[in-house]
Design a protein around this motif. Structure first.
Motif, PDB file in Angstrom:
ATOM      1  N   ILE B 274       0.885  -1.157   0.000  1.00  0.00           N
ATOM      2  CA  ILE B 274       0.000   0.000   0.000  1.00  0.00           C
ATOM      3  C   ILE B 274       0.922   1.205   0.000  1.00  0.00           C
ATOM      4  O   ILE B 274       1.663   1.420   0.953  1.00  0.00           O
ATOM      5  CB  ILE B 274      -0.897   0.003   1.249  1.00  0.00           C
ATOM      6  CG1 ILE B 274      -1.599  -1.344   1.408  1.00  0.00           C
ATOM      7  CG2 ILE B 274      -1.906   1.131   1.179  1.00  0.00           C
ATOM      8  CD1 ILE B 274      -2.421  -1.439   2.680  1.00  0.00           C
ATOM      9  N   GLU B 275       0.927   1.981  -1.068  1.00  0.00           N
ATOM     10  CA  GLU B 275       1.829   3.117  -1.146  1.00  0.00           C
ATOM     11  C   GLU B 275       1.382   4.191  -0.160  1.00  0.00           C
ATOM     12  O   GLU B 275       0.228   4.254   0.249  1.00  0.00           O
ATOM     13  CB  GLU B 275       1.867   3.681  -2.572  1.00  0.00           C
ATOM     14  CG  GLU B 275       2.453   2.705  -3.595  1.00  0.00           C
ATOM     15  CD  GLU B 275       3.826   2.180  -3.208  1.00  0.00           C
ATOM     16  OE1 GLU B 275       4.640   2.951  -2.673  1.00  0.00           O
ATOM     17  OE2 GLU B 275       4.094   0.974  -3.414  1.00  0.00           O
ATOM     18  N   GLY B 276       2.332   5.059   0.190  1.00  0.00           N
ATOM     19  CA  GLY B 276       1.996   6.179   1.068  1.00  0.00           C
ATOM     20  C   GLY B 276       2.023   5.798   2.538  1.00  0.00           C
ATOM     21  O   GLY B 276       2.446   4.714   2.908  1.00  0.00           O
ATOM     22  N   GLN B 277       1.590   6.726   3.360  1.00  0.00           N
ATOM     23  CA  GLN B 277       1.672   6.593   4.810  1.00  0.00           C
ATOM     24  C   GLN B 277       0.275   6.642   5.418  1.00  0.00           C
ATOM     25  O   GLN B 277      -0.596   7.296   4.894  1.00  0.00           O
ATOM     26  CB  GLN B 277       2.445   7.779   5.406  1.00  0.00           C
ATOM     27  CG  GLN B 277       3.713   8.109   4.690  1.00  0.00           C
ATOM     28  CD  GLN B 277       4.752   7.055   4.882  1.00  0.00           C
ATOM     29  OE1 GLN B 277       4.746   6.379   5.901  1.00  0.00           O
ATOM     30  NE2 GLN B 277       5.609   6.870   3.914  1.00  0.00           N
ATOM     31  N   ARG B 293      -4.403   6.726  -0.511  1.00  0.00           N
ATOM     32  CA  ARG B 293      -3.598   5.517  -0.738  1.00  0.00           C
ATOM     33  C   ARG B 293      -4.384   4.470  -1.523  1.00  0.00           C
ATOM     34  O   ARG B 293      -3.876   3.370  -1.740  1.00  0.00           O
ATOM     35  CB  ARG B 293      -3.165   4.914   0.605  1.00  0.00           C
ATOM     36  CG  ARG B 293      -2.383   5.859   1.474  1.00  0.00           C
ATOM     37  CD  ARG B 293      -2.099   5.253   2.837  1.00  0.00           C
ATOM     38  NE  ARG B 293      -1.044   4.239   2.783  1.00  0.00           N
ATOM     39  CZ  ARG B 293      -0.716   3.470   3.815  1.00  0.00           C
ATOM     40  NH1 ARG B 293      -1.362   3.582   4.958  1.00  0.00           N
ATOM     41  NH2 ARG B 293       0.246   2.584   3.708  1.00  0.00           N
TER      42      ARG B 293
END
Lengths: 327, 330
Positions: B274-277, B293
């Protein structure tokens, strides 16, 4: 160079004992037998997973290979050169080829240095490129680890855990090493971030033909990333084999128990599994059990197990195990 | 509400920080059924621990504050009780086990003293009764030579044994509900397996209801009957255990399951990341908190935050998209 069977690193009978001093005169009263005679090889371009529970000596093994600790005994042959014999400038030059990625992305970056200083420091220390080219190289390295190069003047606290781990990875690959010890690189990260970092490590491995020693306690992730896997218990290696062989046909009772203890994220498969529950805790490495180290918790231990230490022998091609009970 | 031992409704908790007010829990509602084990899953900062701490009034205030909601237990709202009353509930009727067994025990008191305290305080036992019961509890959780080991201090116990003591302590007054907040995260896998087996055994013997908070979907799979997935201070999916793993509906749950390699997995495919934070919410979001995301993100996701709605029997999800078709949910 791309010969797959070529041995990059060979560890022979490595021992690392940390002395314990007591009393007014600081007499040596004993030693923590953190690593107690292990031997293995790492082939160029592969990932060797090193697993075990806390205190089994897996991190100490990684650090002794890099000569961050001076081993008590044994040889660490990197491309045929024994690192234990090297000192001073020779060691420094060789070390460029071996790097490390640390577990804690919060503690392993200096909070007072910018990302550019952190990633550029190995380049500066080893003088591989002229000083004025460093900022450019750092930006390139940040791109390689999927970080925005515009962030190079920021400080570590401005980044999240996953991003910090990327900075640590950029620093580790700055000198174009051939061997990297990854010491639990993802265990401090959130689940969704772990996959990002593991995918990055795999991409870099393909791109630069890197060799990893991947130290972890997460057996599922080790299965994913490794080509071969070694299992340690209380300072000794109990089993080593190719990944699928180890996970599908574990021979050592400790490996069997360890694998059966890992939860599977699937209620149906998890319900079908047979569990081997171990009794008790890991004994102290100061005074390890005689003979086989695992015998105090082993479900199949016999008399012979307390009398002599089992050899680490090859029972099938490429499958090593240290157990008296395995025929 | 019939059948719910603990019923949490519209819980909201905020923290005042130098950077602004953090909206940690944003309207969480769920019930715990009698005899059920409920898994609460999410990553750090998703509000899973804060939700339970809020319900038990254990949020340090300031900076934290429960701004809305109800927590019904045995016909009373925990959030409206006096401090004295809630103390009678905590430890006695609701037991708690926390993540770190190294810091949740007092290092200067013996294990026995710490186990006897709740018995004398809540159950009104005498010192010698409490001491007998303490030894009994220690042997229930599988500590050998229980009687002698009562005299030991926490540092003489290993991590796994300390967590057993914590469980013994939580069980001391035979609570109806046990809340376990990441109780095995600090432990090795073989010890974790011992603790999980122990809790399962005790659950079947004593018949208590359990809320098990964790980030590890693997543990939940082997233990829970029902699961709640949290993200950004919201419940984003709720389902029975087999349903959630077989048929996840929220993109975050799908991503989370895909990012886990399996120890019994054969294929060596690339992990789904899962990209991002994960977000830190300084404002109550107007959009879906997962939208930045999300692979399936649509126009609507940026305009309104979806409510938790029933998607199928016993399966609720907060998402505008039907991931099976990639189109808006009907």
């Amino acid at each position: 160079m791309s010969n797959e069977a070529e041995t990059l690193l060979k560890v022979e009978d490595l021992k690392m004992h940390f002395p314990i001093y007591r009393g007014l005169f600081q007499r040596r009263v004993g030693a923590v037998h953190a690593v107690d005679g292990i031997s293995f090889e790492v082939k160029r371009g592969e990932t060797l997973g090193l697993v075990g529970e806390s205190g089994c000596g897996k991190s100490t093994t990684g650090r002794s290979i890099l000569q961050l600790y001076k081993p008590t005994n044994g040889k660490v042959l990197f491309e045929g050169v024994n690192l234990v014999d090297l000192t001073g400038e020779d060691l420094r030059k060789t070390r460029r080829r071996l790097q490390m990625i640390f577990q804690d992305p919060y503690a392993s970056l200096n909070p007072r240095m910018t990302v550019e200083d952190i990633v550029g420091e190995p380049l500066l220390v080893h003088g591989v490129i002229p000083k004025e080219e460093i900022p450019e190289r750092v930006k390139h390295l940040l791109e390689l680890v999927n970080l925005n190069p515009a962030f190079s003047s920021r400080y570590p606290h401005e980044f999240s855990g996953g991003q910090r781990q990327r900075i640590g990875i950029a620093r580790a690959i700055a000198l174009q090493p051939s061997f990297i010890v990854c010491d639990e690189p993802i265990s401090a990260l959130d689940v969704s971030i772990q996959a990002q970092v593991v995918n990055l490590l795999e991409d870099l491995q393909k791109q630069f033909n890197l060799t990893y020693l991947f130290i972890a306690h997460d057996l599922s992730m080790v299965r994913h990333i490794s080509k071969r896997v070694a299992v340690m218990y209380l300072g000794v290696m109990v089993e080593l084999s190719s990944r699928d062989e180890l996970y599908e046909n574990p021979l050592h009772p400790y490996t069997q128990a360890l694998l059966s203890a890992v939860p599977i994220p699937d209620p149906v498969a998890d319900a079908k599994r047979k569990r081997v529950l171990l009794e008790g805790d890991v004994p102290s490495p100061v005074n390890p059990p005689s003979g086989c180290r695992f015998r105090t918790r082993c479900p199949i231990a016999d008399k012979v197990c307390s009398e002599s230490r089992p050899d680490f022998r090859e029972v099938k091609p490429g499958h090593f195990v240290a157990c008296h009970m395995v025929k | 509400m019939p059948g719910f031992v603990l019923d949490i409704k519209g819980l909201e908790t905020q923290f005042k920080t130098p950077d602004g007010v953090v909206h940690a829990v944003n309207g969480v509602s769920f019930g715990l059924k009698e005899g059920e084990t409920l898994g609460v899953v999410g990553e750090s900062g998703c509000g899973k621990s804060v939700t339970m701490l809020s319900a038990l009034r254990l949020i340090p205030s300031p900076p934290g504050k429960v701004t809305a909601g109800e927590a019904w237990f045995a016909g009373r709202d925990l959030l409206k009780m006096s401090n004295e009353e809630i103390r009678q509930v905590r430890g006695a009727q609701i037991g708690m086990v926390f993540q770190d067994p190294m810091t949740s025990l007092n290092p200067v008191l013996t294990i026995g003293r710490q186990l006897e305290e709740p018995l004398m305080l809540h159950v009104g036992m005498t010192k010698s009764q409490a001491s007998d019961r303490a030894a009994e509890l220690l042997s229930i959780v599988g500590i050998p030579n229980a009687k002698d080991r009562l005299k030991d201090y926490p540092h003489q116990y290993s991590g796994g044994m300390r967590q057993r003591v914590m469980i013994a302590m939580a069980l001391a007054c035979s609570p109806q509900v046990l809340i376990a907040d990441e109780p095995t995260t600090a432990l090795d896998v073989t010890i974790q397996a011992q603790i999980v087996e122990l809790v399962k055994r005790l659950r079947d013997e004593i018949g208590m209801s359990i809320i098990w908070i964790t980030h590890d979907l693997g543990i939940v799979a082997g233990l829970a009957h029902r699961v709640i997935v949290m993200y950004g201070g919201y419940i984003i999916e709720e389902a029975m255990i087999n349903e959630l793993f077989a048929n996840p509906k929220h993109p975050y749950t799908i991503g989370l399951l895909g990012s886990l390699p399996r120890v019994d997995g054969r294929e060596n495919s690339r992990l789904i990341s899962i990209e991002g934070q994960p977000p830190v919410l300084y404002q109550k979001p107007q959009a879906c908190p997962f939208a930045p995301r999300c692979k399936w993100v649509m126009e609507k996701c940026w305009q309104a935050n979806p409510a938790l709605e029933t998607a199928s029997v016993d399966h609720r999800v907060a998402c505008w998209v039907d991931v099976a078709t990639g189109r808006p949910r009907a």
